[in-house]
Scaffold this motif. Structure first.
Motif, PDB file in Angstrom:
ATOM      1  N   ASP A 108      -5.616 170.276  -0.466  1.00 32.31           N
ATOM      2  CA  ASP A 108      -5.823 169.968   0.772  1.00 32.31           C
ATOM      3  C   ASP A 108      -5.248 170.571   1.924  1.00 32.31           C
ATOM      4  O   ASP A 108      -5.506 170.492   3.167  1.00 32.31           O
ATOM      5  N   GLY A 109      -3.943 171.341   1.685  1.00 30.32           N
ATOM      6  CA  GLY A 109      -3.076 171.892   2.691  1.00 30.32           C
ATOM      7  C   GLY A 109      -1.687 171.420   2.354  1.00 30.32           C
ATOM      8  O   GLY A 109      -1.325 170.517   1.500  1.00 30.32           O
ATOM      9  N   PRO A 110      -0.808 172.018   3.035  1.00 32.65           N
ATOM     10  CA  PRO A 110       0.700 171.992   3.043  1.00 32.65           C
ATOM     11  C   PRO A 110       0.988 170.253   3.691  1.00 32.65           C
ATOM     12  O   PRO A 110       0.134 169.753   4.523  1.00 32.65           O
ATOM     13  N   VAL A 111       2.065 169.866   2.905  1.00 33.36           N
ATOM     14  CA  VAL A 111       2.647 168.543   3.573  1.00 33.36           C
ATOM     15  C   VAL A 111       3.912 168.838   4.048  1.00 33.36           C
ATOM     16  O   VAL A 111       4.927 169.393   3.179  1.00 33.36           O
ATOM     17  N   THR A 112       4.270 168.780   5.053  1.00 36.98           N
ATOM     18  CA  THR A 112       5.682 169.096   5.836  1.00 36.98           C
ATOM     19  C   THR A 112       6.518 167.762   5.313  1.00 36.98           C
ATOM     20  O   THR A 112       6.155 166.912   5.543  1.00 36.98           O
ATOM     21  N   VAL A 113       7.771 168.105   4.667  1.00 32.36           N
ATOM     22  CA  VAL A 113       8.781 167.187   4.330  1.00 32.36           C
ATOM     23  C   VAL A 113       9.436 166.833   5.748  1.00 32.36           C
ATOM     24  O   VAL A 113       9.748 167.820   6.466  1.00 32.36           O
ATOM     25  N   PHE A 114       9.919 165.606   5.814  1.00 36.01           N
ATOM     26  CA  PHE A 114      10.503 165.121   6.911  1.00 36.01           C
ATOM     27  C   PHE A 114      11.852 165.999   7.138  1.00 36.01           C
ATOM     28  O   PHE A 114      12.648 166.054   6.229  1.00 36.01           O
ATOM     29  N   ASP A 115      12.077 166.308   8.516  1.00 34.97           N
ATOM     30  CA  ASP A 115      13.387 166.950   8.686  1.00 34.97           C
ATOM     31  C   ASP A 115      14.418 166.237   9.431  1.00 34.97           C
ATOM     32  O   ASP A 115      13.796 165.759  10.631  1.00 34.97           O
ATOM     33  N   PRO A 116      15.352 165.900   8.814  1.00 41.45           N
ATOM     34  CA  PRO A 116      16.263 164.729   9.766  1.00 41.45           C
ATOM     35  C   PRO A 116      17.150 165.648  10.866  1.00 41.45           C
ATOM     36  O   PRO A 116      17.647 164.752  11.633  1.00 41.45           O
ATOM     37  N   GLY A 117      17.060 166.903  11.097  1.00 35.81           N
ATOM     38  CA  GLY A 117      17.442 167.328  12.096  1.00 35.81           C
ATOM     39  C   GLY A 117      18.883 167.974  11.812  1.00 35.81           C
ATOM     40  O   GLY A 117      19.680 168.168  12.464  1.00 35.81           O
ATOM     41  N   PHE A 118      19.391 167.700  10.375  1.00 31.86           N
ATOM     42  CA  PHE A 118      20.761 168.161   9.897  1.00 31.86           C
ATOM     43  C   PHE A 118      20.653 168.419   8.376  1.00 31.86           C
ATOM     44  O   PHE A 118      19.459 168.102   7.987  1.00 31.86           O
ATOM     45  N   VAL A 119      21.816 169.217   8.225  1.00 33.74           N
ATOM     46  CA  VAL A 119      21.638 169.591   6.471  1.00 33.74           C
ATOM     47  C   VAL A 119      22.444 168.279   5.798  1.00 33.74           C
ATOM     48  O   VAL A 119      23.376 167.958   6.213  1.00 33.74           O
TER      49      VAL A 119
END
Ligand SMILES: NC(=O)N[C@@H](CC(=O)O)C(=O)O
Ligand SMILES: [Zn+2]
Ligand SMILES: [Zn+2]
Length: 351
Positions: free
Chosen positions: A329-340
């Motif tokens: 159905d399309g890509p799902v973006t993984v939560f980006d915590p804003g840090f590695v």
């Protein structure tokens, strides 16, 4: 100060998870099944998982979607409606099929249209649940449009949750995905039959992440992230060692097209990177030693289930995880915590 580089925990559980159905279920389930032994499966499908028969059929679809060799147990829930029958709930519990019942105030969140409007209509079911020891998981936000969206959790506690707990004193309640210091304080002040899940993302973002410098739909979830002081209260609760707070990721996948539009869906997809993010956050708080309690022990204690025997090892160093996963159905973006994150999962053992 010496640092540690490896951390072995009992295999974690996720006490609040959305797996969806069909192609989405098949795409997201492997990410949870690799890191978690069990999860409480939210019933807000369309149509919702209301009866024992619905839950049985949904569980079969989840088991069929598991990758070969996976070691994962879905713990099923029923979606409470004003038409729910106490007898059906009791039967589903007695057979071991159902671990909790979920209360959505009608209209509070994604797919909650069949939820409860008149709480008097569910009194009988709640009394029966108290008798048989079946917990109620609660999406704790009022739906009154006159209440500011940032106040809906705090107002829910006063207007709905506290009166409900007084009307059904023996009922075990989980305040799901708490986002406020009022939520934390209410749990602390009421030790009887009460616990709370905390998500990964609410330990990381506050409302600025959603709105400052541009609108960021991938950080929009419900309950919406609050002020920084609330995020800090959640971090303090999660890392405190207080066993009434435990991990419920609320990993809630929506495709990018569904999130990135004029009226985007609420939900953050955190299943793939929750453990690296949590280890990072707990280390920042000087509380790595509390991570096992939060992620692997406190929830099963609350639910009266044995802890997992399998172990998982986290090792210092950035994880190698995708920023997006593909689904038909399309890509799902993984939560980006804003840090590695400083940690990755390096080993998963069955005992
Ligand atoms: N948390 C969310 O923002 N969304 C959840 C519903 C919920 O848990 O309230 C979903 O099903 O997408
Ligand atoms: Zn919810
Ligand atoms: Zn949820």
């Amino acid at each position: 100060m010496s640092t540690i580089d490896h951390l072995t925990l009992r295999r974690p559980d996720d006490w609040h998870l959305h797996l969806r159905d069909g192609d989405m279920l098949r795409a997201v389930l492997p990410w949870t099944a690799r890191d978690f032994a069990r999860a409480i499966i939210m019933p807000n499908l369309v149509p919702p998982v209301v009866t024992g028969a619905d839950a049985e059929a949904y569980r079969a679809r989840i088991l069929a979607a598991l990758p070969e060799g996976a070691d994962f147990t879905p713990l099923m829930t029923l979606y409470l409606t004003e038409a729910t029958e106490a007898e059906d709930v009791a039967r589903a519990h007695a057979s071991g099929l159902v671990t909790a019942v979920k209360l959505y105030p009608a209209g509070a969140t994604t797919n909650s249209a069949s939820g409860v409007t008149d709480f008097a209509r569910v009194q009988g079911v709640l009394e029966r649940m108290a008798e048989i020891g079946l917990p109620l998981c609660v999406h704790g936000e009022v739906t009154d449009p006159a209440v500011d969206i940032f106040d809906r959790e705090a107002v829910f506690i006063d207007r709905v949750l506290d009166p409900l707990r007084r009307r059904v004193p023996g009922l075990k309640v989980v305040m799901e995905h708490i986002t406020t210091s009022q939520g934390v304080d209410y749990v602390k002040a009421h030790p009887e039959h009460l616990g709370a899940t905390i998500t990964t993302h609410h330990l990381v973002i506050n409302r600025n992440h959603i709105l400052a410098g541009g609108i960021r739909p991938h950080y929009y979830c419900l309950p919406v992230a609050k002020r920084e002081e609330h995020r800090l209260a959640l971090r303090a609760a999660a890392t405190s060692g207080d066993a009434r707070f435990f991990l419920g990721t609320d990993s809630a996948p929506h495709t990018d097209p569904a999130k990135l539009q004029p009226c985007g869906c609420a939900g953050c997809f955190t299943a793939p990177n929750t453990l690296p993010i949590l280890a990072h956050v707990f280390e920042e708080e000087g509380a790595l030693g509390q991570l096992e309690g939060f992620a692997s022990l406190n929830g099963s204690t609350f639910y009266g289930l044995p802890p997992n025997e399998a172990r998982i090892t986290l090792t210092r160093g950035a994880p190698d995880l995708p920023g997006q996963i593909e689904t038909p159905d399309g890509p799902v973006t993984v939560f980006d915590p804003g840090f590695v994150p400083n940690w990755h999962v390096s080993a998963r053992s069955s005992c």
